[in-house]
Design an enzyme around this catalytic site. Structure first.
Site, PDB file in Angstrom:
ATOM      1  CG  HIS A   1      -8.340  -0.477   1.814  1.00 17.27           C
ATOM      2  ND1 HIS A   1      -8.209  -1.271   0.696  1.00 17.27           N
ATOM      3  CD2 HIS A   1      -7.114  -0.472   2.408  1.00 17.27           C
ATOM      4  CE1 HIS A   1      -6.974  -1.731   0.631  1.00 17.27           C
ATOM      5  NE2 HIS A   1      -6.290  -1.267   1.656  1.00 17.27           N
TER       6      HIS A   1
ATOM      7  CB  SER B   1      -4.674  -5.550   0.239  1.00 16.18           C
ATOM      8  OG  SER B   1      -5.169  -4.482   1.002  1.00 16.18           O
ATOM      9  CD  GLU B   2      -5.588  -2.753  -3.069  1.00 12.33           C
ATOM     10  OE1 GLU B   2      -5.677  -3.521  -4.036  1.00 12.33           O
ATOM     11  OE2 GLU B   2      -6.111  -2.973  -1.971  1.00 12.33           O
ATOM     12  CB  THR B   3       1.148   0.893  -1.706  1.00 12.36           C
ATOM     13  OG1 THR B   3       1.571  -0.137  -0.796  1.00 12.36           O
ATOM     14  CG2 THR B   3       1.935   2.151  -1.417  1.00 12.36           C
TER      15      THR B   3
END
Length: 264
Positions: A75, A44-46
């Site tokens: 997060h 979902s995120e890097t």
């Protein structure tokens, strides 16, 4: 070659919470390269951090979904602070970001993020929202992040949602946050973001910048234990600091699950 760490945030055990990839780089990098790396990880995120010479911050921090760069991510910020701590960097950790200066401070066996509060202003439910969610909203608001906050009847409704993602992607919102009072928690939520390439986010720190002001008004309190009821799930410790109006403290643990080197 750059090294990476994959961290599960808002959990003290692997394979739970919300995973983020973290790269701590020595210098600048092309936007297209960062977006390509985020698409390769397909989380979902890097997060991409690099040291900066700034009186107010020690690192620049940016967040990419598999398809777009975003302005705020909880997060992946937690995961970045955890990664720096594992590398021997002492906290607090000060980041310059698209959402201003964000600080993460170790304490009480977890990491505490100091984020801006993004209260939701009441609004009309967008056309097709109820049908897309498969649930009737009790109230709808739009947070300062552009997120849509949807209150539903109860925890069972939140947990039982099976949205039509194609229809939900037509709703004008960065993400759609669905919430209700909890049984064992002060409140529960789920977060859907098909417009930013994230069907359902497992645990979303940024969504709680909208949720905390909402539930503080409803419950008349300033401290909460919340649960994001995705398949992986995660708990969030939340506070409104009395000495700093307009801020939200979001606390949780994190655990590393992978380290490696990119051959790029």
């Amino acid at each position: 070659m750059p090294e990476y760490t994959v961290v599960d945030a808002f959990t003290d055990r692997p394979l739970a919470g919300n995973p983020a990839a973290v790269l701590v780089l020595d210098g600048t990098y092309p936007d297209e390269w960062a977006q390509g790396v985020a698409a390769e990880f397909n989380l979902s995120e890097t997060a991409f951090a690099r040291p900066v010479d700034d009186a107010d911050a020690d690192y620049e921090l940016r967040w990419f979904t598999p398809s777009v760069e975003i302005h705020l991510c909880g997060h992946a910020t937690l995961a970045t602070a955890h990664t720096l701590g594992e590398r021997g960097v002492p906290g607090p950790y000060r980041f310059t970001t698209r959402s201003g200066i964000l600080t993460v401070t170790p304490g009480e066996g977890m990491l505490w993020m100091d984020f801006p509060a993004m209260p939701a202003a009441p609004c009309e439910a967008p056309d097709g929202l109820a049908a897309a969610l498969g649930a009737e909203p009790l109230s709808v608001g739009r947070g300062g992040t552009g997120d849509l906050l949807v209150e539903v009847a109860d925890e069972a409704t939140v947990r039982g949602l099976a949205p039509d993602m194609t229809a939900l992607a037509a709703v004008e919102a960065r993400v759609v946050i669905v919430t209700a009072p909890g049984k064992e928690y002060d409140f529960v939520s789920r977060v859907f973001g098909p417009r930013v390439g994230v069907t359902e986010d497992p645990v979303t720190g940024s969504a709680h910048t909208v949720l905390v002001p909402f539930w503080a008004e409803r419950l008349g309190r300033t401290e909460f234990l919340a649960h994001q009821a995705s398949a992986r799930g995660g708990d969030l410790h939340l506070r409104l600091p009395g000495d700093r109006p307009g801020r939200v403290l979001i606390g949780g643990p994190a655990v590393s699950v992978a380290h490696g080197t990119l051959h790029l």
